[in-house]
Design an enzyme around this catalytic site. Sequence first.
Site, PDB file in Angstrom:
ATOM      1  N   LYS A   1      47.479  51.704  36.300  1.00 22.91           N
ATOM      2  CA  LYS A   1      46.775  49.910  36.173  1.00 22.91           C
ATOM      3  C   LYS A   1      45.570  50.609  34.856  1.00 22.91           C
ATOM      4  O   LYS A   1      44.521  51.378  34.779  1.00 22.91           O
ATOM      5  CB  LYS A   1      45.694  49.559  37.131  1.00 22.91           C
ATOM      6  CG  LYS A   1      45.898  47.773  36.260  1.00 22.91           C
ATOM      7  CD  LYS A   1      45.605  46.682  37.731  1.00 22.91           C
ATOM      8  CE  LYS A   1      44.639  46.231  36.994  1.00 22.91           C
ATOM      9  NZ  LYS A   1      44.058  44.559  38.332  1.00 22.91           N
TER      10      LYS A   1
ATOM     11  N   LYS B   1      51.079  49.721  34.579  1.00 21.10           N
ATOM     12  CA  LYS B   1      50.817  47.647  33.997  1.00 21.10           C
ATOM     13  C   LYS B   1      49.058  48.118  32.327  1.00 21.10           C
ATOM     14  O   LYS B   1      48.183  48.583  33.404  1.00 21.10           O
ATOM     15  CB  LYS B   1      50.126  47.566  35.004  1.00 21.10           C
ATOM     16  CG  LYS B   1      49.301  45.230  34.678  1.00 21.10           C
ATOM     17  CD  LYS B   1      48.998  45.221  35.790  1.00 21.10           C
ATOM     18  CE  LYS B   1      48.391  43.739  35.658  1.00 21.10           C
ATOM     19  NZ  LYS B   1      47.804  44.001  36.706  1.00 21.10           N
TER      20      LYS B   1
HETATM   21  C1  PBG Z   1      44.180  41.975  39.507  1.00 23.20           C
HETATM   22  C2  PBG Z   1      45.344  41.917  38.797  1.00 23.20           C
HETATM   23  C3  PBG Z   1      44.430  41.756  37.371  1.00 23.20           C
HETATM   24  C4  PBG Z   1      46.551  41.783  36.986  1.00 23.20           C
HETATM   25  C5  PBG Z   1      46.671  41.898  38.586  1.00 23.20           C
HETATM   26  N1  PBG Z   1      46.392  41.709  39.133  1.00 23.20           N
HETATM   27  C6  PBG Z   1      43.519  41.432  36.088  1.00 23.20           C
HETATM   28  C7  PBG Z   1      42.856  42.567  35.934  1.00 23.20           C
HETATM   29  O1  PBG Z   1      42.707  43.638  36.696  1.00 23.20           O
HETATM   30  O2  PBG Z   1      41.996  41.988  35.826  1.00 23.20           O
HETATM   31  C8  PBG Z   1      46.499  41.039  35.310  1.00 23.20           C
HETATM   32  C9  PBG Z   1      47.959  40.710  34.906  1.00 23.20           C
HETATM   33  C10 PBG Z   1      47.908  39.664  34.309  1.00 23.20           C
HETATM   34  O3  PBG Z   1      46.952  40.260  32.835  1.00 23.20           O
HETATM   35  O4  PBG Z   1      49.093  39.564  33.675  1.00 23.20           O
HETATM   36  N2  PBG Z   1      43.619  43.229  39.656  1.00 23.20           N
END
Ligand code: PBG
Length: 330
Positions: free
Chosen positions: A200, A253
Site C-alpha cells: 500500500k 493499492k
Molecule cells: C485506511 C485506508 C485508506 C484507503 C483505504 N484504507 C486511506 C489512507 O491510507 O489514507 C484509501 C482508499 C481509497 O482512496 O479509495 N488506512
Amino acid sequence: MAFPVDRPRRLRRTPAVRRLVAETRLHPADLVLPLFVKEDLAEPVPVGSMPGVQQHSLDSLRRAATDAVEAGVGGLLLFGVPAVKDAVGSGADADDGIVQQALRALRSDLGDSTVLMADLCLCEYTESGHCGPLTSSGPDATVDNDAALVRYAAVAAAQATAGADVIAPSGMMDGQVGVIRQALDAVGYADRLVLAYAAKYASAFYGPFREAAESAPSFGDRRAYQMDPPNADEALREVRSDLEEGADAVMVKPAGPYLDVVRRVAEAVDVPVAAYQVSGEMAMVEAAAANGWIAREPAILESLVGIRRAGAHTVVTYWATEVATLLRRS
Ligand code: PBG
C-alpha cells in the site's frame, strides 16, 4: 506472396470475434464494493468528491449491500466512521462499534450469500487521523508500530466476532499480519481469512477517500509507514513477509498507477492477488466524464480490465455494483 502475410485485424473484425478471443474478462464475482457506514447517521450523506458514493446510515448500508449482492458482486469491504474519536481509536474494536453493528446487520440480511470484509485500520477512529496510537504528543510524533499492533489484534477479534469473513489490515504496520493471525486463532477464528494490504503506497490518490472516511491525518502524512511510490522490489518483500506471517491473499493499492507492481506480485505468488482502484482513480474518471472530456462507461470498463490484465484476480472498485449490473446485461 501477397503482402502482408500476417493480418492480426482478422481477430478484431466483429464484436463477436473480439468477444470470442478476449484474453481477459471482467466478471461480477471478481469485483468487491467498498462501503462507508457512519455511526448515528439518520440519512445517507453523499461524498462530494466521489459521485455516487455515500456515507451510509445503517439502513441505507443494508440497501446498498443487498443491491450489490443482487448484482452479483463478489464481496463487500466495510469502512466505519465513528461518532467519537480518541487517542487509541476505541471505536474500532468496541462491541457496538459501527463496523461491528454493520457486520451483524449484513450477516443477518445476507447470510452466507456474499463475502463480508472489514478494513482494519485506526485512521478513521483516532483523533490524529493516523493509523495507530502516536509515539508522543510532540510535533515529531509518528505512529507507535508495536502499540498499533496491540490495537489491531483487538480490532481483528472484534470484527471476526461480529461476523467478518475477511480481515483486511491496511495500516502498513510491520508485523500486522502475524499479530492479527494469532489473535484470530486465539479467539477461535482460525477459519477467517486475512487479506493483507501488502503493498500500500503513500498515495495522493487517496484524497477523496479521506473525505468519505473522515480520516485525513491532522498533521503530517503517512509516508513513514505507507510505501514510497518509486519502489517495486520493496513491494515484493512486503508481500513475502505478509505471506510468511500468514496472509491468505495480498493486495496492491492503488491499482492504476501501480499496474507494474500488480503484475510482478501476480507472477511472484500463488495466492489470490487483489488490487484496489482507489478513490482518486475513480474521481478522475468521474470528473473528466462530467466535463464531457472522456466517455464514462468505456473508461470505467477499460480501467478495470487493465487491472485484471495486469494480473489482479480481485478488483476493489467503487463502481462494483454498476459494473456488475452492466456485465450482466451485456
Ligand atoms: C485506511 C485506508 C485508506 C484507503 C483505504 N484504507 C486511506 C489512507 O491510507 O489514507 C484509501 C482508499 C481509497 O482512496 O479509495 N488506512
